[in-house]
Write a protein that holds these residues in place. Structure first.
Motif, PDB file in Angstrom:
ATOM      1  N   GLN A 360       1.025  -1.029  -0.640  1.00 52.91           N
ATOM      2  CA  GLN A 360      -0.256  -0.509   0.111  1.00 52.91           C
ATOM      3  C   GLN A 360       0.607   1.827  -0.064  1.00 52.91           C
ATOM      4  O   GLN A 360       0.205   1.747  -0.689  1.00 52.91           O
ATOM      5  N   TYR A 361       2.009   1.134   0.688  1.00 51.19           N
ATOM      6  CA  TYR A 361       2.818   2.513   0.490  1.00 51.19           C
ATOM      7  C   TYR A 361       4.100   2.445   0.700  1.00 51.19           C
ATOM      8  O   TYR A 361       4.434   3.380   0.501  1.00 51.19           O
ATOM      9  N   GLY A 362       4.118   1.453  -0.442  1.00 53.36           N
ATOM     10  CA  GLY A 362       5.484   1.127  -0.810  1.00 53.36           C
ATOM     11  C   GLY A 362       6.856   1.654  -0.154  1.00 53.36           C
ATOM     12  O   GLY A 362       7.919   1.443  -0.456  1.00 53.36           O
ATOM     13  N   VAL A 363       6.908   0.798   1.075  1.00 54.75           N
ATOM     14  CA  VAL A 363       7.656   0.952   2.071  1.00 54.75           C
ATOM     15  C   VAL A 363       8.167  -0.243   2.153  1.00 54.75           C
ATOM     16  O   VAL A 363       7.757  -1.269   2.179  1.00 54.75           O
ATOM     17  N   ASN A 364      10.097  -0.769   2.665  1.00 56.58           N
ATOM     18  CA  ASN A 364       9.782  -1.761   2.912  1.00 56.58           C
ATOM     19  C   ASN A 364      11.048  -1.852   4.549  1.00 56.58           C
ATOM     20  O   ASN A 364      12.270  -2.973   4.978  1.00 56.58           O
ATOM     21  N   ASN A 365      10.700  -1.473   5.353  1.00 55.30           N
ATOM     22  CA  ASN A 365      11.035  -1.788   6.806  1.00 55.30           C
ATOM     23  C   ASN A 365       9.760  -1.304   7.385  1.00 55.30           C
ATOM     24  O   ASN A 365      10.336  -0.589   8.648  1.00 55.30           O
ATOM     25  N   VAL A 366       8.828  -2.663   7.323  1.00 55.21           N
ATOM     26  CA  VAL A 366       8.036  -2.528   8.257  1.00 55.21           C
ATOM     27  C   VAL A 366       8.033  -3.948   8.473  1.00 55.21           C
ATOM     28  O   VAL A 366       8.417  -4.886   7.494  1.00 55.21           O
ATOM     29  N   TYR A 367       8.914  -4.611   9.670  1.00 51.29           N
ATOM     30  CA  TYR A 367       8.299  -6.129   9.832  1.00 51.29           C
ATOM     31  C   TYR A 367       7.712  -6.115  11.144  1.00 51.29           C
ATOM     32  O   TYR A 367       6.601  -4.889  12.033  1.00 51.29           O
ATOM     33  N   GLY A 368       7.164  -7.814  10.797  1.00 49.76           N
ATOM     34  CA  GLY A 368       6.561  -8.173  11.992  1.00 49.76           C
ATOM     35  C   GLY A 368       7.053  -8.902  13.098  1.00 49.76           C
ATOM     36  O   GLY A 368       7.495  -9.709  12.926  1.00 49.76           O
ATOM     37  N   ASP A 369       7.385  -8.281  14.141  1.00 51.44           N
ATOM     38  CA  ASP A 369       7.367  -9.519  15.549  1.00 51.44           C
ATOM     39  C   ASP A 369       6.327 -11.227  16.164  1.00 51.44           C
ATOM     40  O   ASP A 369       4.649 -10.265  16.106  1.00 51.44           O
ATOM     41  N   VAL A 370       6.329 -11.697  16.303  1.00 52.39           N
ATOM     42  CA  VAL A 370       5.212 -12.475  16.100  1.00 52.39           C
ATOM     43  C   VAL A 370       4.698 -13.045  17.802  1.00 52.39           C
ATOM     44  O   VAL A 370       3.481 -12.762  18.531  1.00 52.39           O
ATOM     45  N   GLY A 371       5.261 -12.429  18.713  1.00 55.04           N
ATOM     46  CA  GLY A 371       5.138 -12.574  20.074  1.00 55.04           C
ATOM     47  C   GLY A 371       4.172 -12.905  20.242  1.00 55.04           C
ATOM     48  O   GLY A 371       4.066 -14.345  20.532  1.00 55.04           O
ATOM     49  N   GLN A 372       3.023 -12.283  21.246  1.00 53.59           N
ATOM     50  CA  GLN A 372       1.942 -13.190  21.903  1.00 53.59           C
ATOM     51  C   GLN A 372       0.898 -14.091  20.425  1.00 53.59           C
ATOM     52  O   GLN A 372      -0.181 -14.629  20.401  1.00 53.59           O
ATOM     53  N   LEU A 373       0.736 -13.151  19.122  1.00 55.20           N
ATOM     54  CA  LEU A 373       0.516 -13.985  17.775  1.00 55.20           C
ATOM     55  C   LEU A 373       0.601 -15.609  18.139  1.00 55.20           C
ATOM     56  O   LEU A 373      -0.147 -16.812  17.872  1.00 55.20           O
ATOM     57  N   PHE A 374       2.070 -15.656  18.569  1.00 60.14           N
ATOM     58  CA  PHE A 374       2.449 -17.277  18.298  1.00 60.14           C
ATOM     59  C   PHE A 374       2.450 -17.602  19.269  1.00 60.14           C
ATOM     60  O   PHE A 374       2.299 -18.811  19.056  1.00 60.14           O
ATOM     61  N   ALA A 375       2.463 -17.056  20.734  1.00 56.49           N
ATOM     62  CA  ALA A 375       1.944 -18.274  21.796  1.00 56.49           C
ATOM     63  C   ALA A 375       0.979 -18.202  22.130  1.00 56.49           C
ATOM     64  O   ALA A 375       1.112 -19.645  22.110  1.00 56.49           O
ATOM     65  N   THR A 376      -0.215 -17.961  21.486  1.00 56.12           N
ATOM     66  CA  THR A 376      -1.361 -17.385  22.208  1.00 56.12           C
ATOM     67  C   THR A 376      -2.065 -18.651  21.350  1.00 56.12           C
ATOM     68  O   THR A 376      -2.862 -19.411  20.811  1.00 56.12           O
ATOM     69  N   THR A 377      -1.969 -18.557  19.371  1.00 57.45           N
ATOM     70  CA  THR A 377      -2.436 -19.483  18.468  1.00 57.45           C
ATOM     71  C   THR A 377      -1.761 -20.504  18.598  1.00 57.45           C
ATOM     72  O   THR A 377      -2.937 -21.787  17.950  1.00 57.45           O
ATOM     73  N   LEU A 378      -0.620 -20.791  18.739  1.00 57.80           N
ATOM     74  CA  LEU A 378      -0.216 -22.312  18.749  1.00 57.80           C
ATOM     75  C   LEU A 378      -0.901 -22.880  19.391  1.00 57.80           C
ATOM     76  O   LEU A 378      -0.767 -24.171  18.647  1.00 57.80           O
ATOM     77  N   VAL A 379      -1.206 -23.089  20.302  1.00 55.55           N
ATOM     78  CA  VAL A 379      -2.132 -23.698  21.452  1.00 55.55           C
ATOM     79  C   VAL A 379      -3.056 -23.321  21.323  1.00 55.55           C
ATOM     80  O   VAL A 379      -3.969 -24.809  21.310  1.00 55.55           O
ATOM     81  N   ALA A 380      -3.724 -22.645  21.315  1.00 59.10           N
ATOM     82  CA  ALA A 380      -5.155 -22.375  20.934  1.00 59.10           C
ATOM     83  C   ALA A 380      -5.975 -22.529  19.393  1.00 59.10           C
ATOM     84  O   ALA A 380      -7.201 -23.782  19.371  1.00 59.10           O
TER      85      ALA A 380
END
Length: 508
Positions: A360-380
């Motif tokens: 959308q913005y033509g940028v390459n300096n945005v990153y995703g850290d997995v944090g609670q996203l991974f910890a929670t969905t892996l189990v739930a």
């Protein structure tokens, strides 16, 4: 007591340390006091039942009780066998691994030198007032649920510095970690001050004889004197900065200074100082704001999503914006909601929005850290976990998804490490949504996520770092620990809904 949960909510929960079965991976949602955990669902109960049966059968054949079996590599493998039986073939594991300790240990040994940089970790300061964990343990003791807890004074030492060292560097394959914190409008309720993070970094690196630990500087746009405080924090030479756009996450009810990443009059003044100080990485807490939380704090809703990320990233190409938890919204809600949303639309709230930003913005300096996203969905709901990983990699790129576990809130991070090593996006999901496979545990995608991406962000050469770390004191301590027979506690620190308790709150 300082907590994001109300007294009524806390009274309905119990500390996760008291779960009857300390399984290698959690079999129900464990939360810090950042969000209310979802009750154990039917499929999680089935995973637990299958895992206990395997522990009795396979452990019994090996002369091990459940506790000891769960502490072995075979016990870890059994966890993923049970998950596959319930959720479908999402994890690379064979029943033979669970039944054959030597095979499981051989696999574990072959991966233990994998380069893993966990750049999202926590512990609490010695003088913390965030005593929900202790108060809950006392309450459980008084209620007679666990008599031992009434016989001994309860502490939260397990959430402090010394246990952090054990769980991060002895009980897991993590090689380098970053100590983070959370701010508050009440100074005493910061998890750690900027000075405490810097002191812990020095203490741990001096003890190790190598660069094992990095640290954040927390910045608080809009708070009185925040720019002067940022100057003081930058003088401590942090490796990166971190902010919470909703302001006071610990006391949402009094949060007076929420802010936006793209606020040219406020936040941009902080970025100027960071760039001048040589900081490249701005880590930002986003998400973890399900509808139930929004209902409580509607005034903070506009600061919790990623609508402010794209413009800031475009305006500041010299900075990297690392979005913690990848803005996953549904933590604290029923995972079926996220799964239904994905199956209906091919999207998951806010994380899909994050993945759209580069295009959308033509940028390459945005990153995703997995944090609670991974910890929670892996189990739930591991199908949601697979969908989220596919979404992030497709939108951001495999070179822009970063490893972070939010430990110690969920105990030693080894179960999460094993989860990613074994996780694969189901073939049907790959075909339908154009997701690339995650591949083997030591393949290029997982190698990038576990360490290479963070290494690039933080100017680390993985091969050179591994040479330095192999000979340090922590490596020697770990070798002795393993030789003596490691005993990971498999403990998670936080709250769970006791079995049999129904959550009557509505997550619309």
């Amino acid at each position: 007591m300082s907590s994001n949960l109300t007294d009524d909510e806390l009274a309905a929960l119990m500390p996760s340390e008291l779960c009857q079965h300390q399984t290698p991976i959690p079999t129900q949602i464990v939360s810090s006091d950042e969000f209310y955990p979802d009750p154990q669902n039917e499929r999680q109960r089935e995973v637990e039942a299958r895992l206990l049966a395997m522990a009795d059968d396979l452990g019994g054949k090996q002369g091990l009780d459940r506790r000891r079996f769960f502490q072995t590599a075979a016990g870890m493998a059994a966890s993923f066998v049970a998950m596959n039986q319930v959720y479908g073939e999402l994890f690379a594991v064979t029943p033979a691994e669970a039944a054959t300790p030597a095979m499981a240990q051989e696999r574990a040994n072959s991966l233990k030198d994998q380069f893993i940089m966990d750049m999202h970790t926590h512990f609490l300061r010695d003088d913390t007032r965030i005593m929900g964990f202790v108060e809950m343990r006392k309450a459980v003791g008084k209620a007679g649920w666990n008599k031992e807890l009434n016989d001994h004074e309860q502490t939260i030492e397990d959430l402090k510095f010394n246990n952090y060292k054990k769980e991060m560097f002895l009980d897991s394959d993590t090689k380098i970690a970053l100590i983070s914190s959370a701010p508050s409008d009440i100074e005493q309720d910061w998890f750690l001050t900027n000075e405490q993070m810097a002191d812990a970094r020095k203490k741990m690196n001096d003890e190790a004889g190598s660069r094992r630990v990095f640290c954040h500087a927390i910045f608080t746009p809009g708070q009185p004197g925040w720019l002067d405080k940022l100057d003081a924090a930058l003088a401590l030479k942090p490796e990166s900065c971190k902010g919470y756009t909703i302001g006071d996450n610990t006391h949402k009810e009094i949060s007076r200074y929420p802010w936006r990443l793209d606020d040219e009059k406020v936040a941009y003044k902080g970025y100027e100082k960071m760039v001048k100080a040589g900081i490249k990485n701005v880590c930002v807490h986003k998400g973890l704001f399900p509808p139930g939380i929004e209902k409580q704090y509607p005034n903070l809703r506009g600061f919790a999503d990623v609508a402010d990320v794209g413009k800031a990233a475009k305006d500041w190409p010299q900075l990297n914006f690392i979005i913690y938890h990848s803005a996953y919204r549904h933590v604290g809600g029923d995972p079926k909601v996220a799964l239904a949303e994905f199956e209906r639309t091919g999207r998951v709230a806010w994380t899909s929005d994050l993945a759209d930003i580069p295009a959308q913005y033509g940028v390459n300096n945005v990153y995703g850290d997995v944090g609670q996203l991974f910890a929670t969905t892996l189990v739930a709901e591991p199908n949601v976990c697979a969908a989220l990983m596919g979404t992030l990699i497709k939108g951001l790129g495999a070179d822009h998804v970063c490893w972070g576990t939010d430990a110690l809130w969920t105990g030693a991070p080894q179960w999460q490490i094993e989860g990613l090593r074994r996780l694969e996006i189901p073939e049907m999901m790959q075909k339908k949504f154009g997701y690339a496979p995650l591949g083997p545990a030591d393949g290029p995608v997982k190698t990038a996520i576990f360490g290479d991406n963070n290494a690039r962000l933080y100017n680390i050469q993985p091969k050179r770092a591994m040479l330095d770390l192999k000979g340090d004191r922590f490596a020697m301590m770990k070798a002795q620990y393993e030789k003596a027979g490691p005993e990971p506690s498999n403990t998670r620190y936080g709250y769970v809904v006791p079995n049999g308790v129904i959550d009557h709150r509505v997550f619309a």
